[in-house]
Design an enzyme around this catalytic site. Sequence first.
Site, PDB file in Angstrom:
ATOM      1  N   GLU A 104       9.595  -4.315  10.349  1.00 27.98           N
ATOM      2  CA  GLU A 104       9.975  -2.989   9.830  1.00 27.98           C
ATOM      3  C   GLU A 104      10.561  -2.109  10.925  1.00 27.98           C
ATOM      4  O   GLU A 104       9.950  -1.939  11.996  1.00 27.98           O
ATOM      5  CB  GLU A 104       8.755  -2.301   9.187  1.00 27.98           C
ATOM      6  CG  GLU A 104       9.110  -0.914   8.648  1.00 27.98           C
ATOM      7  CD  GLU A 104       8.125  -0.353   7.625  1.00 27.98           C
ATOM      8  OE1 GLU A 104       7.182  -1.064   7.235  1.00 27.98           O
ATOM      9  OE2 GLU A 104       8.318   0.813   7.225  1.00 27.98           O
TER      10      GLU A 104
ATOM     11  N   ASP B 166      -1.074  -6.159  -0.267  1.00 31.04           N
ATOM     12  CA  ASP B 166      -1.400  -5.542   1.024  1.00 31.04           C
ATOM     13  C   ASP B 166      -2.902  -5.335   1.162  1.00 31.04           C
ATOM     14  O   ASP B 166      -3.554  -4.856   0.221  1.00 31.04           O
ATOM     15  CB  ASP B 166      -0.744  -4.148   1.106  1.00 31.04           C
ATOM     16  CG  ASP B 166       0.437  -4.104   2.039  1.00 31.04           C
ATOM     17  OD1 ASP B 166       0.598  -5.023   2.871  1.00 31.04           O
ATOM     18  OD2 ASP B 166       1.219  -3.140   1.928  1.00 31.04           O
TER      19      ASP B 166
ATOM     20  N   ASP C 289       0.828  -1.208   0.000  1.00 28.26           N
ATOM     21  CA  ASP C 289       0.000   0.000   0.000  1.00 28.26           C
ATOM     22  C   ASP C 289       0.866   1.263   0.000  1.00 28.26           C
ATOM     23  O   ASP C 289       0.348   2.382  -0.048  1.00 28.26           O
ATOM     24  CB  ASP C 289      -1.036  -0.009   1.130  1.00 28.26           C
ATOM     25  CG  ASP C 289      -0.420  -0.063   2.513  1.00 28.26           C
ATOM     26  OD1 ASP C 289       0.828  -0.131   2.620  1.00 28.26           O
ATOM     27  OD2 ASP C 289      -1.177  -0.046   3.500  1.00 28.26           O
TER      28      ASP C 289
ATOM     29  N   GLU D 107      -1.158  -5.479   8.605  1.00 23.97           N
ATOM     30  CA  GLU D 107      -0.294  -4.933   9.654  1.00 23.97           C
ATOM     31  C   GLU D 107      -0.822  -5.328  11.023  1.00 23.97           C
ATOM     32  O   GLU D 107      -2.008  -5.104  11.324  1.00 23.97           O
ATOM     33  CB  GLU D 107      -0.207  -3.404   9.524  1.00 23.97           C
ATOM     34  CG  GLU D 107       0.479  -2.988   8.227  1.00 23.97           C
ATOM     35  CD  GLU D 107       0.671  -1.485   8.092  1.00 23.97           C
ATOM     36  OE1 GLU D 107       0.434  -0.757   9.082  1.00 23.97           O
ATOM     37  OE2 GLU D 107       1.059  -1.044   6.991  1.00 23.97           O
TER      38      GLU D 107
HETATM   39  O1  KIV Z   1       3.476  -1.241   1.634  1.00 21.63           O
HETATM   40  C1  KIV Z   1       4.657  -1.655   1.528  1.00 21.63           C
HETATM   41  O2  KIV Z   1       5.338  -1.438   0.504  1.00 21.63           O
HETATM   42  C2  KIV Z   1       5.236  -2.386   2.637  1.00 21.63           C
HETATM   43  C3  KIV Z   1       6.711  -2.597   2.656  1.00 21.63           C
HETATM   44  C4  KIV Z   1       7.394  -1.354   3.090  1.00 21.63           C
HETATM   45  C5  KIV Z   1       7.084  -3.756   3.483  1.00 21.63           C
HETATM   46  O3  KIV Z   1       4.523  -2.763   3.529  1.00 21.63           O
END
Ligand code: KIV
Length: 269
Positions: free
Chosen positions: A186, A90, A51, A122
């Site tokens: 992260e 995501d 995302d 997340e």
């Molecule tokens: O949204 C994304 O690109 C991510 C990465 C930073 C792991 O979650």
Amino acid sequence: MAAASAPPKMTVPEFVKAKSRGRKLAVLTAYDFLTAGLLDEAGADALLVGDTLGMVVQGRETTLPVTLDEMIYHGEIVARAARRALVIVDLPFMSYQVSPQQALRSAGRVLKETGAACVKLEGGVTQARTIEALAAADLPVMAHVGMRPQSIRRLGKMSSIQRNAEQLLADARAAESAGAFAIVLELIPRALAADITAAVSIPTIGIGAGPDCDGQVLVTPDMLGLTQGFSPRYLKRYADLGAVIREAAGRYVAEVRDGRFPDAAHSHD
Ligand code: KIV
């Protein structure tokens, strides 16, 4: 002569097995067909339709405005381009936080409408029930702990290193127990990321979490030098495509203006 056999498609079980085989996983984000095809050809194990597209594709300040329909739009494009890499999409902000049922509906749409193999969300402890519901419905899910960009409004800023060892270990363990097949870590100090990696049996994929994770992920426009004004310590720029594009486009503009393009070689008789 027999055609050279294509490398096998990466699957969720193969991705998970890489950890016990000691094979590091190389993950990159992807959002469009041409780039996804190049990253796939380069051998990336997985393409994450992150995302982050809210920032690096749409030019927004945070990931929060990204919608599920937008993730599905980009996820389908990337999944069509990926011949070998595992495609992970995501789940965007507020497409899964309401309830496990909402997450099932969102993840179900992603898998049915994009052709991607799995989703990412997340959270660890707070999302354990949701991860469990997704895994029970055979919707493979990657968790994301440490700095969580969807929590920006609570955190206040995106760049803070997460140092609460007890909480981070609990998050990673909760994600694993609930059935996540992998975990993004992260912005975590390297020693702590190493401890978490040793404590769980599923692969950890680090971004700003040091070399001891089972794999790494970078945001592709960042690592290719397309984004500007963003230079966290963990980010290694492997190319300066921003400069290449500016120089090429500048030459084109100049040649059009002074009549050098198109020349005879680029004109039909
Ligand atoms: O949204 C994304 O690109 C991510 C990465 C930073 C792991 O979650």
